[in-house]
Design a protein around this motif. Sequence first.
Motif, PDB file in Angstrom:
ATOM      1  N   GLU A  49      37.073 -33.244   7.422  1.00 20.70           N
ATOM      2  CA  GLU A  49      38.223 -33.969   6.867  1.00 20.70           C
ATOM      3  C   GLU A  49      38.933 -33.132   5.809  1.00 20.70           C
ATOM      4  O   GLU A  49      40.171 -33.129   5.723  1.00 20.70           O
ATOM      5  N   TRP A  52      41.058 -30.791   7.630  1.00 21.58           N
ATOM      6  CA  TRP A  52      42.269 -31.455   8.101  1.00 21.58           C
ATOM      7  C   TRP A  52      43.283 -31.608   6.969  1.00 21.58           C
ATOM      8  O   TRP A  52      44.484 -31.372   7.176  1.00 21.58           O
ATOM      9  N   LEU A  53      42.817 -31.988   5.792  1.00 22.66           N
ATOM     10  CA  LEU A  53      43.738 -32.148   4.670  1.00 22.66           C
ATOM     11  C   LEU A  53      44.358 -30.805   4.291  1.00 22.66           C
ATOM     12  O   LEU A  53      45.547 -30.727   3.976  1.00 22.66           O
ATOM     13  N   VAL A  56      46.750 -29.877   7.564  1.00 21.42           N
ATOM     14  CA  VAL A  56      47.811 -30.740   8.064  1.00 21.42           C
ATOM     15  C   VAL A  56      49.177 -30.333   7.516  1.00 21.42           C
ATOM     16  O   VAL A  56      50.224 -30.629   8.129  1.00 21.42           O
ATOM     17  N   LEU A  59      50.420 -28.374  10.187  1.00 25.23           N
ATOM     18  CA  LEU A  59      50.741 -29.182  11.353  1.00 25.23           C
ATOM     19  C   LEU A  59      52.140 -29.774  11.201  1.00 25.23           C
ATOM     20  O   LEU A  59      52.912 -29.829  12.164  1.00 25.23           O
ATOM     21  N   GLY A  60      52.479 -30.216   9.994  1.00 20.51           N
ATOM     22  CA  GLY A  60      53.834 -30.681   9.724  1.00 20.51           C
ATOM     23  C   GLY A  60      54.844 -29.564   9.939  1.00 20.51           C
ATOM     24  O   GLY A  60      55.933 -29.791  10.487  1.00 20.51           O
ATOM     25  N   LEU A 106      47.152 -37.337   3.577  1.00 24.44           N
ATOM     26  CA  LEU A 106      47.398 -36.599   4.811  1.00 24.44           C
ATOM     27  C   LEU A 106      48.874 -36.681   5.205  1.00 24.44           C
ATOM     28  O   LEU A 106      49.505 -35.666   5.546  1.00 24.44           O
ATOM     29  N   LEU A 107      49.450 -37.883   5.123  1.00 26.96           N
ATOM     30  CA  LEU A 107      50.843 -38.066   5.525  1.00 26.96           C
ATOM     31  C   LEU A 107      51.803 -37.351   4.576  1.00 26.96           C
ATOM     32  O   LEU A 107      52.759 -36.709   5.013  1.00 26.96           O
ATOM     33  N   TRP A 109      51.153 -34.792   2.569  1.00 30.04           N
ATOM     34  CA  TRP A 109      50.987 -33.340   2.635  1.00 30.04           C
ATOM     35  C   TRP A 109      51.592 -32.795   3.922  1.00 30.04           C
ATOM     36  O   TRP A 109      52.135 -31.696   3.950  1.00 30.04           O
ATOM     37  N   MET A 110      51.540 -33.570   5.000  1.00 24.48           N
ATOM     38  CA  MET A 110      52.195 -33.175   6.242  1.00 24.48           C
ATOM     39  C   MET A 110      53.716 -33.123   6.050  1.00 24.48           C
ATOM     40  O   MET A 110      54.388 -32.218   6.548  1.00 24.48           O
ATOM     41  N   PHE A 376      47.294 -24.032  10.824  1.00 23.19           N
ATOM     42  CA  PHE A 376      46.628 -25.341  10.868  1.00 23.19           C
ATOM     43  C   PHE A 376      45.198 -25.211  11.402  1.00 23.19           C
ATOM     44  O   PHE A 376      44.260 -25.803  10.869  1.00 23.19           O
ATOM     45  N   VAL A 380      40.807 -25.922   9.657  1.00 17.77           N
ATOM     46  CA  VAL A 380      39.977 -26.873  10.399  1.00 17.77           C
ATOM     47  C   VAL A 380      38.774 -26.169  11.018  1.00 17.77           C
ATOM     48  O   VAL A 380      37.634 -26.665  10.949  1.00 17.77           O
TER      49      VAL A 380
END
Length: 421
Positions: A49, A52-53, A56, A59-60, A106-107, A109-110, A376, A380
């Motif tokens: 996780e 992912w943080l 991400v 990923l954005g 997460l949202l 930072w994306m 990204f 991960v």
Amino acid sequence: MWSKSRTAARAVRLVAVFCLGEVLTMSGFALVPVLLPRFTAEWGLSATEGGWLGGVFFLGYVAAVPVLVAATDKRDARRVYLGATLVSGASLLLFALWARDFVPALLCWMGAGLGLAGTYMPGLRALTDRLDPAHQSRGTAFYTATFGVGAGLSYLLAEGAQRLFDWPWLFAAAGCAVLAAGALVAWGAGPRPQPQAGAPEGAVASVAAQDDGWRGVLRDPRILAYCGGYLGHNWELFGFRAWLVSYLGWLHAAEPSALTAMPGVAAAVATFCAVPASILGNEGAHRWGRQRWLARVMPLSALVALVVAGFGGAGLGVGSGAGMGGTLTVVVLVAYAATMSLDSAALTAGLITGTDPGRRGKALALYSCLGFLGAFIGPVAFGMALDAFGRDHPAGWAGGFVTLALAVLLGWAALVRRPLA
């Protein structure tokens, strides 16, 4: 002579404006990596996780960059840049106000990564569109190297400021800095010059003919080679940066030293080393040939990554007297940070200077999309290795650094199989 002097002075001013703007847009870049140990503990995150943080953000970036960078073929990249500073600044401010657990963070930072998609490569396009061809390669090298300056300053400021202020204030300040970058570029770089009325029609038609859509970009082996190389480079670079502070904190707990006592400062020093290494890497590509240079420095970076994993970077034997001490490990990590940046500007400058202007935006879009997909994947994959082999065990950190070595070798394989000229 006077005309050349004025052209050079204008080029220096433009490079300075966009480089300073890049530093400001990067002000929040290291906040999550530096604060990841705190977020992991307070929010009860696993290493995956945490990866992912950390990842991400990119990923954005990947989600937005194909549209935003490709749009610079048809409209002034400066407009894309200014809009993206609003998105990035708002996302950082929202992080400060709303993010108190994993999903909101997460949202937000994306969203910050989406904003970077509209400032980094569109900023480069806006700069090179305003430079004459004689200044484009070195202007590109300085701009891409400034990414490391911004990242390094972000690490340094985050490390110091977190000791003085609550972390939401750091995100709020970073959001304001991004908005200031938009104001700077709006003031310092006017709209893109329009083609002169007396320009030969044939030249305009030739550029238009070069804009053959995505098909031409996807069928160009040279562009694909650079994209593959950039994917491997960013996988390695951002996997390293996302976990560097956490690794130094683990190392300090196992074997304290002066250089690991403030991991954010050590991470900043390592990141700053990327700046001269990136610029010198582009000069090396000029002198010895781009493909020859890249074919040598990328395996060198993989070798240093394996050295870090096997002897010092993983801390094998730390605390038992069998491994390298924390201080020497930091020295090796700084050397590694330099070697992994020897290919950065050489890759980006090679793509830009050798790509037809009519397809340059789409080429940069594909290049950025694949490159930051690697950015990204890197954090991960590193986090998955930690979970698989033990986050509190040297083998876990060794596995993480091995993923970085494999990544840059993947990029190297993509480059050596296709011609770059």
